[in-house]
Design an enzyme around this catalytic site. Structure first.
Site, PDB file in Angstrom:
ATOM      1  N   LYS A 136      -3.029  22.919 -14.912  1.00 43.61           N
ATOM      2  CA  LYS A 136      -2.246  23.697 -13.942  1.00 43.61           C
ATOM      3  C   LYS A 136      -3.133  23.985 -12.746  1.00 43.61           C
ATOM      4  O   LYS A 136      -4.289  24.397 -12.884  1.00 43.61           O
ATOM      5  CB  LYS A 136      -1.813  24.991 -14.619  1.00 43.61           C
ATOM      6  CG  LYS A 136      -1.205  26.010 -13.697  1.00 43.61           C
ATOM      7  CD  LYS A 136      -0.571  27.080 -14.541  1.00 43.61           C
ATOM      8  CE  LYS A 136      -0.331  28.330 -13.760  1.00 43.61           C
ATOM      9  NZ  LYS A 136       0.442  29.309 -14.515  1.00 43.61           N
ATOM     10  N   THR A 137      -2.567  23.774 -11.563  1.00 46.05           N
ATOM     11  CA  THR A 137      -3.342  24.006 -10.356  1.00 46.05           C
ATOM     12  C   THR A 137      -2.404  24.547  -9.272  1.00 46.05           C
ATOM     13  O   THR A 137      -1.245  24.829  -9.542  1.00 46.05           O
ATOM     14  CB  THR A 137      -4.049  22.691  -9.937  1.00 46.05           C
ATOM     15  OG1 THR A 137      -4.921  22.966  -8.860  1.00 46.05           O
ATOM     16  CG2 THR A 137      -3.067  21.625  -9.502  1.00 46.05           C
TER      17      THR A 137
END
Ligand code: 5RP
Length: 294
Positions: A203-204
């Site tokens: 996740k970014t």
């Protein structure tokens, strides 16, 4: 027991039909074991290849966040529209009905609050509890460039090792400190380190410039966090651009549950993520659903 001679239904061996062997639909995941793939397939929709994760784990470090004061009242009505719930075991056990058919991504790192240095996390859930709770993945915060970078990376690699033993994927959540630059260069570094060290998906944050280089250089799927609340159309544009530029979906919280109509917003986000709906049309959908409700 051997078949009885003369059984009425003839056996069908289809000797002229070779058994097919399909490759797995998610990027970089073909070599994983069956349990891992099955769990990832409960998070990501095998038809679109994408996911709408509803992130409601903010309380683990910042208490009753706006919109999450009463998860039973505000969030349960959104559950039917999410592919996955990302949350803590406390909220899962106390509020989410076990009858849910939705997959669960369990927050397993923690131990700090907004009053202290956030990167100083530890593993806050035992793998056995993740198994007990039927988690489809475990989420660990990784602070690349942060004060406790090494400890947070070690938290992640430990979870990857333990999860691999039980067939549970690890989601690495790349966290950005207050003073750190959020650009493609940083996220290429952070996501690639997490993938190289074994995270099954990452996740970014979305960045407007060169985001496609972040997704291209990361060998496993990427989902984006929503970040701070922004106007609904802007959030839909961000979701649209991120999936068009290679993300496999969103793990969105505040830009869903802090809107005037979270139930309308999550459906608009779904249209963007799963149906490639353009943001302006998805925004129309948001307004229509919002007004219908009111
Ligand atoms: C907290 C998290 C949150 O789940 C994440 O920030 C997603 O929520 P939002 O869309 O509100 O940013 O990982 O560290």
């Amino acid at each position: 027991m051997p078949d009885i001679e003369g059984i009425n239904k003839a056996k069908q061996f289809f000797t002229d039909v070779p058994q097919t062997s399909k490759s797995y639909f998610l990027k970089g995941s073909n070599a994983l074991d069956w349990g891992m793939k099955n769990r990832l397939g409960r998070i990501f929709n095998p038809v679109s290849g994408r996911t709408v994760m509803l992130a409601i784990d903010h309380g683990y470090f910042q208490g009753p966040t706006t919109g999450l004061e009463r998860i039973d009242v505000n969030i349960l009505p959104l559950e039917p529209y999410a592919d996955t719930l990302m949350l803590t075991r406390g909220i899962l056990r106390s509020i989410i009905p076990p009858e849910t058919q939705k997959s669960v991504v369990l927050r397993v790192s923690g131990g700090t609050s907004i009053l202290k240095e956030l990167s100083n996390e530890t593993l806050a859930v035992d793998i056995e509890d993740a198994v007990r709770l039927n988690a489809s993945a475990m989420a660990v915060q990784v602070f690349i460039g942060g004060e406790h970078e090494k400890e947070s990376i070690t938290n992640m690699t430990k979870m990857v090792d333990m999860g691999t033993r039980y067939g549970i994927p690890t989601l690495a959540v790349t966290a950005v400190g207050k003073d750190m630059v959020r650009d493609a260069k940083y996220f290429r570094l952070a996501t690639r380190i997490c993938a190289e060290l074994g995270a099954h998906y990452i996740k970014t944050y979305y960045v407007p410039e060169d985001f496609e280089t972040v997704t291209a250089s990361c060998p496993v799927p990427i989902v984006i966090a929503g970040g701070k609340k922004i106007p609904e159309l802007d959030a839909l544009k961000m979701a649209y651009r991120s999936v068009q530029e290679g993300a496999a979906g969103v793990d969105m919280g505040r830009n869903i549950f802090q809107t005037a109509s979270p139930i309308a917003m999550i459906q608009a986000v779904r249209a963007v993520v799963h149906e490639n709906e353009i943001p302006e049309k998805a925004f129309d959908l948001y307004n229509t659903l919002k007004n219908k409700k009111s």
